[in-house]
Design a protein around this motif. Structure first.
Motif, PDB file in Angstrom:
ATOM      1  N   ALA A  71       0.884  -1.177   0.000  1.00 51.40           N
ATOM      2  CA  ALA A  71       0.000   0.000   0.000  1.00 51.40           C
ATOM      3  C   ALA A  71       0.919   1.223   0.000  1.00 51.40           C
ATOM      4  O   ALA A  71       2.142   1.071   0.041  1.00 51.40           O
ATOM      5  CB  ALA A  71      -0.889   0.002   1.242  1.00 51.40           C
ATOM      6  N   HIS A  72       0.329   2.417  -0.066  1.00 54.13           N
ATOM      7  CA  HIS A  72       1.185   3.605   0.015  1.00 54.13           C
ATOM      8  C   HIS A  72       0.568   4.620   0.958  1.00 54.13           C
ATOM      9  O   HIS A  72      -0.655   4.677   1.114  1.00 54.13           O
ATOM     10  CB  HIS A  72       1.429   4.224  -1.365  1.00 54.13           C
ATOM     11  CG  HIS A  72       0.207   4.770  -2.048  1.00 54.13           C
ATOM     12  ND1 HIS A  72      -0.209   6.068  -1.898  1.00 54.13           N
ATOM     13  CD2 HIS A  72      -0.690   4.187  -2.878  1.00 54.13           C
ATOM     14  CE1 HIS A  72      -1.295   6.271  -2.627  1.00 54.13           C
ATOM     15  NE2 HIS A  72      -1.616   5.134  -3.233  1.00 54.13           N
ATOM     16  N   HIS A  73       1.418   5.401   1.618  1.00 54.68           N
ATOM     17  CA  HIS A  73       0.894   6.368   2.589  1.00 54.68           C
ATOM     18  C   HIS A  73       1.044   7.812   2.150  1.00 54.68           C
ATOM     19  O   HIS A  73       0.685   8.723   2.891  1.00 54.68           O
ATOM     20  CB  HIS A  73       1.485   6.152   3.985  1.00 54.68           C
ATOM     21  CG  HIS A  73       2.979   6.012   4.031  1.00 54.68           C
ATOM     22  ND1 HIS A  73       3.597   4.792   3.983  1.00 54.68           N
ATOM     23  CD2 HIS A  73       3.959   6.931   4.127  1.00 54.68           C
ATOM     24  CE1 HIS A  73       4.918   4.976   4.059  1.00 54.68           C
ATOM     25  NE2 HIS A  73       5.158   6.252   4.144  1.00 54.68           N
ATOM     26  N   ILE A  90      -9.588   6.773   0.858  1.00 49.33           N
ATOM     27  CA  ILE A  90      -9.655   5.655  -0.081  1.00 49.33           C
ATOM     28  C   ILE A  90      -8.260   5.364  -0.641  1.00 49.33           C
ATOM     29  O   ILE A  90      -7.828   4.211  -0.717  1.00 49.33           O
ATOM     30  CB  ILE A  90     -10.616   6.003  -1.256  1.00 49.33           C
ATOM     31  CG1 ILE A  90     -12.058   6.159  -0.758  1.00 49.33           C
ATOM     32  CG2 ILE A  90     -10.535   4.961  -2.368  1.00 49.33           C
ATOM     33  CD1 ILE A  90     -12.804   4.882  -0.501  1.00 49.33           C
ATOM     34  N   ASP A  91      -7.570   6.429  -1.038  1.00 52.96           N
ATOM     35  CA  ASP A  91      -6.301   6.288  -1.771  1.00 52.96           C
ATOM     36  C   ASP A  91      -5.156   6.847  -0.951  1.00 52.96           C
ATOM     37  O   ASP A  91      -4.884   8.030  -1.026  1.00 52.96           O
ATOM     38  CB  ASP A  91      -6.457   7.018  -3.111  1.00 52.96           C
ATOM     39  CG  ASP A  91      -5.254   6.887  -4.006  1.00 52.96           C
ATOM     40  OD1 ASP A  91      -4.367   6.080  -3.707  1.00 52.96           O
ATOM     41  OD2 ASP A  91      -5.187   7.627  -5.012  1.00 52.96           O
ATOM     42  N   ASP A  92      -4.421   6.076  -0.173  1.00 53.34           N
ATOM     43  CA  ASP A  92      -4.552   4.655  -0.018  1.00 53.34           C
ATOM     44  C   ASP A  92      -4.397   4.295   1.460  1.00 53.34           C
ATOM     45  O   ASP A  92      -4.178   3.162   1.833  1.00 53.34           O
ATOM     46  CB  ASP A  92      -3.487   3.981  -0.903  1.00 53.34           C
ATOM     47  CG  ASP A  92      -3.554   2.463  -0.891  1.00 53.34           C
ATOM     48  OD1 ASP A  92      -4.655   1.916  -0.757  1.00 53.34           O
ATOM     49  OD2 ASP A  92      -2.498   1.829  -0.980  1.00 53.34           O
ATOM     50  N   LYS A  93      -4.518   5.342   2.338  1.00 54.82           N
ATOM     51  CA  LYS A  93      -4.382   5.060   3.774  1.00 54.82           C
ATOM     52  C   LYS A  93      -5.494   4.128   4.241  1.00 54.82           C
ATOM     53  O   LYS A  93      -5.308   3.345   5.175  1.00 54.82           O
ATOM     54  CB  LYS A  93      -4.385   6.358   4.576  1.00 54.82           C
ATOM     55  CG  LYS A  93      -3.040   7.081   4.532  1.00 54.82           C
ATOM     56  CD  LYS A  93      -3.077   8.391   5.296  1.00 54.82           C
ATOM     57  CE  LYS A  93      -1.701   9.044   5.276  1.00 54.82           C
ATOM     58  NZ  LYS A  93      -1.792  10.488   5.586  1.00 54.82           N
ATOM     59  N   ASP A 123       5.898   7.467  -2.056  1.00 53.94           N
ATOM     60  CA  ASP A 123       5.840   8.388  -3.207  1.00 53.94           C
ATOM     61  C   ASP A 123       5.100   7.789  -4.404  1.00 53.94           C
ATOM     62  O   ASP A 123       5.415   8.106  -5.550  1.00 53.94           O
ATOM     63  CB  ASP A 123       7.259   8.817  -3.616  1.00 53.94           C
ATOM     64  CG  ASP A 123       8.125   7.634  -4.062  1.00 53.94           C
ATOM     65  OD1 ASP A 123       7.726   6.467  -3.823  1.00 53.94           O
ATOM     66  OD2 ASP A 123       9.188   7.861  -4.670  1.00 53.94           O
ATOM     67  N   GLU A 124       4.086   6.971  -4.129  1.00 54.93           N
ATOM     68  CA  GLU A 124       3.329   6.328  -5.217  1.00 54.93           C
ATOM     69  C   GLU A 124       2.723   7.359  -6.150  1.00 54.93           C
ATOM     70  O   GLU A 124       2.679   7.187  -7.362  1.00 54.93           O
ATOM     71  CB  GLU A 124       2.221   5.442  -4.630  1.00 54.93           C
ATOM     72  CG  GLU A 124       1.527   4.537  -5.647  1.00 54.93           C
ATOM     73  CD  GLU A 124       0.341   5.167  -6.367  1.00 54.93           C
ATOM     74  OE1 GLU A 124      -0.136   4.583  -7.349  1.00 54.93           O
ATOM     75  OE2 GLU A 124      -0.110   6.247  -5.962  1.00 54.93           O
ATOM     76  N   GLU A 125       2.248   8.459  -5.564  1.00 50.69           N
ATOM     77  CA  GLU A 125       1.525   9.455  -6.365  1.00 50.69           C
ATOM     78  C   GLU A 125       2.441  10.213  -7.328  1.00 50.69           C
ATOM     79  O   GLU A 125       1.962  10.931  -8.190  1.00 50.69           O
ATOM     80  CB  GLU A 125       0.783  10.439  -5.436  1.00 50.69           C
ATOM     81  CG  GLU A 125      -0.284   9.776  -4.551  1.00 50.69           C
ATOM     82  CD  GLU A 125      -1.476   9.196  -5.333  1.00 50.69           C
ATOM     83  OE1 GLU A 125      -1.503   9.362  -6.567  1.00 50.69           O
ATOM     84  OE2 GLU A 125      -2.361   8.592  -4.704  1.00 50.69           O
ATOM     85  N   ILE A 126       3.748  10.053  -7.168  1.00 52.16           N
ATOM     86  CA  ILE A 126       4.662  10.662  -8.142  1.00 52.16           C
ATOM     87  C   ILE A 126       5.541   9.580  -8.785  1.00 52.16           C
ATOM     88  O   ILE A 126       6.668   9.833  -9.171  1.00 52.16           O
ATOM     89  CB  ILE A 126       5.513  11.800  -7.508  1.00 52.16           C
ATOM     90  CG1 ILE A 126       6.131  11.345  -6.172  1.00 52.16           C
ATOM     91  CG2 ILE A 126       4.681  13.042  -7.286  1.00 52.16           C
ATOM     92  CD1 ILE A 126       7.142  12.330  -5.593  1.00 52.16           C
ATOM     93  N   ASP A 144      -2.141  -5.312  -4.174  1.00 52.41           N
ATOM     94  CA  ASP A 144      -2.073  -3.858  -3.993  1.00 52.41           C
ATOM     95  C   ASP A 144      -3.471  -3.264  -4.166  1.00 52.41           C
ATOM     96  O   ASP A 144      -4.428  -3.997  -4.423  1.00 52.41           O
ATOM     97  CB  ASP A 144      -1.089  -3.281  -5.031  1.00 52.41           C
ATOM     98  CG  ASP A 144      -0.714  -1.821  -4.780  1.00 52.41           C
ATOM     99  OD1 ASP A 144      -1.031  -1.282  -3.700  1.00 52.41           O
ATOM    100  OD2 ASP A 144      -0.083  -1.211  -5.673  1.00 52.41           O
ATOM    101  N   GLU A 145      -3.567  -1.952  -4.090  1.00 52.27           N
ATOM    102  CA  GLU A 145      -4.833  -1.246  -4.331  1.00 52.27           C
ATOM    103  C   GLU A 145      -5.214  -1.324  -5.816  1.00 52.27           C
ATOM    104  O   GLU A 145      -4.418  -1.746  -6.639  1.00 52.27           O
ATOM    105  CB  GLU A 145      -4.649   0.230  -3.964  1.00 52.27           C
ATOM    106  CG  GLU A 145      -3.590   0.880  -4.842  1.00 52.27           C
ATOM    107  CD  GLU A 145      -3.466   2.387  -4.713  1.00 52.27           C
ATOM    108  OE1 GLU A 145      -4.400   3.034  -4.250  1.00 52.27           O
ATOM    109  OE2 GLU A 145      -2.407   2.916  -5.102  1.00 52.27           O
ATOM    110  N   GLY A 146      -6.421  -0.880  -6.127  1.00 52.16           N
ATOM    111  CA  GLY A 146      -6.804  -0.758  -7.543  1.00 52.16           C
ATOM    112  C   GLY A 146      -8.166  -1.343  -7.868  1.00 52.16           C
ATOM    113  O   GLY A 146      -8.861  -0.847  -8.739  1.00 52.16           O
TER     114      GLY A 146
HETATM  115 ZN   LIG Z   1      -3.122   5.059  -4.720  1.00 52.64          ZN
END
Ligand SMILES: [Zn+2]
Length: 495
Positions: free
Chosen positions: A118-120, A153-156, A187-190, A215-217
């Motif tokens: 996951a990503h924080h 939701i995304d992604d905590k 840093d998933e969002e970048i 993972d999420e999605g």
């Molecule tokens: Zn995400």
């Protein structure tokens, strides 16, 4: 002669009708297995932990120097406090300063491990829309049946549910046979290169390959999101692959000078023409991955759609047009292209010599950025317009929705709700899994939270929120899949 032709046409028509009806009437009724035993798991307070997690504005910026490392550090410290058993029992690697790799060693080292990620980090709040938030985006307010805030939701939302489930499982004294790994990127969002990228590199260095990574999605989609398919019930949508990515820079040059005496075909006109050509010349719709989504859902569709969609061999073009009404479905059926940034000019009476635009493309499996660039040059076909690659990568590995790893995920979802339909899809967005191609080629994207148009609009938008009522379900789902994955009997044959 005419009589014979009529006879043959009649016969062929008869065969076609018989075949389409056969396909329609042989749609399998789904088997509902018995519900799995209840767990002694209390996740009724999990949503409060999520609310607290949202209060850390762990925002990712394209300009990395803007990232607030102190906030990330306090968020990691918060995790240690909230999940003390996890952080004392598991091996902890802090990776690239702000990401985490946790290892829960199994008793049988010959079993291939499973991984959950996951990503924080979260996306910034658009200052122009900040006023539209019902509750401040980093307040973590619990109200009206939701936990509100950026990252809900995304992604905590998934990260906290996963850690909560893990904490509960470790606390029971459960001993995994298979090793379980947990990767949390910052840093998933970048793009995730520093976070997930460094975790993947570390695993590679240690010679670790995963049986699968989750993972999420994906989520439990409301019928509202599946109306083009005519599906009438909520559906577990698991992404088994994701599209590739490409940003290109389009630059047009033309005559400059004073706007009072313009020459034709200026840079801005050429750029506009080039962008129009890109929009008008997109690759045709290709339903090869959508078929995998449709088949398991046939029993849950309206009769008309059942007939149409059980006969894609005949109604292909019609079906494609119908599905493409939904932007999400259309995106799963071909490479998309859209201009996202444009720049030219400094003054209203000066003709700019150069106009540039950034165009974002999402690539279909099998396409490479280099091939696509060649395509774009051919489509634009203008010597005064140049195109170059800014960044890009190919789509993820794609494997069918079958095999033991798929069965394990499938079973874990069915344990939550035996009647829930489950299907797979090609994710048109991107996840941190793109950094893990070398660690595992079995990649799933799913969490057990509901998704409807309203919730979807909040992601990267305004009023992101997670329903309180179903949040404990997400924890329970992770608890089930963690325990299933940790037991050898499921994937023991995987080497
Ligand atoms: Zn995400």
């Amino acid at each position: 002669m005419v009589k014979n032709a009529l006879k043959i046409t009649g016969l062929l028509l008869g065969i076609v009708i018989t075949l389409t009806l056969y396909n329609f009437f042989t749609i399998d009724t789904p088997k509902v297995s018995s519900k799995a035993p209840a767990l002694s798991l209390d996740a009724s307070l999990a949503h409060e932990v999520l609310a607290r997690a949202i209060r850390f504005p762990t925002v990712s910026y394209n300009d990395r120097t803007k990232m607030d490392r102190k906030t990330f550090a306090s968020y990691l410290a918060f995790l240690y406090t909230e999940f003390p058993t996890v952080f004392s029992e598991l091996d902890v690697d802090i990776v690239a300063e702000m990401s985490l790799l946790l290892t829960w060693k199994g008793s049988n080292v010959s079993l291939k491990p499973a991984m959950f990620i996951a990503h924080h980090d979260v996306v910034p709040i658009n200052p122009e829309t900040e006023e539209e938030w019902k509750y401040p985006p980093f307040s973590g307010t619990i109200a009206d049946g939701y936990i509100w805030g950026r990252g809900a939701i995304d992604d905590k939302g998934n990260m906290i549910a996963l850690l909560y489930a893990l904490e509960e499982l470790v606390k029971t004294g459960f001993e995994p046979e298979r090793s379980l790994y947990f990767g949390f990127g910052h840093d998933e969002e970048i793009g995730g290169k520093k976070g997930a990228g460094s975790i993947a590199a570390l695993l590679k260095k240690r010679g670790k390959k995963m049986a699968f990574i989750l993972d999420e999605g994906g989520a439990v989609a409301d019928p509202d999101l599946l109306k083009e398919l005519g599906v009438k019930v909520p559906t577990a949508m698991v992404a088994i692959a994701e599209k590739g990515y490409l940003d290109v820079l389009v630059e047009a040059r033309g005559p400059a000078g004073h706007s009072s005496k313009p020459k034709p075909d200026t840079s801005l006109v050429k750029l506009s023409r080039a962008l129009l050509k890109l929009e008008d010349n997109q690759p045709p719709l290709d339903n090869r991955y959508v078929i995998g989504t449709i088949e398991p859902l046939l029993p849950y569709m309206t009769k008309g759609n059942q007939y149409l969609l059980s006969n894609i061999w005949l109604f292909g073009p019609l079906v494609n047009q119908q599905l493409a009404q939904s932007a999400e479905m259309a995106a799963s059926m071909h490479r998309t292209v859209v201009p996202t940034i444009a720049r030219a000019g400094i003054k209203s009476n000066v003709i700019p010599p150069l106009a540039r635009a950034t165009v974002n493309l999402r690539l279909f499996p099998g396409e490479t950025p280099e091939q696509v660039l060649k395509d774009l040059v051919t489509i634009i076909d203008d010597p005064d317009v140049s195109i170059s690659i800014l960044r890009g990568h190919v789509a993820s590995p794609i494997k069918p929705a079958s095999g033991k790893e798929w069965d394990l995920l499938y079973q874990s979802i069915k344990e939550m709700d035996p009647a829930l339909p489950i299907t797979s899809f090609l994710d048109f967005g991107g996840t941190d899994l793109k950094n893990y191609y070398d660690v595992s080629d079995r990649q799933f994207r799913f969490a057990f939270h509901p998704l409807n148009r309203d919730i979807l609009d909040g992601m990267h938008g305004v009023n992101e929120k997670m329903p309180v009522k179903s949040y404990a379900k997400n924890v329970e789902f992770f608890y089930r899949i963690l325990s299933n994955a940790a037991e050898a009997n499921w994937l023991s044959e995987i080497e």
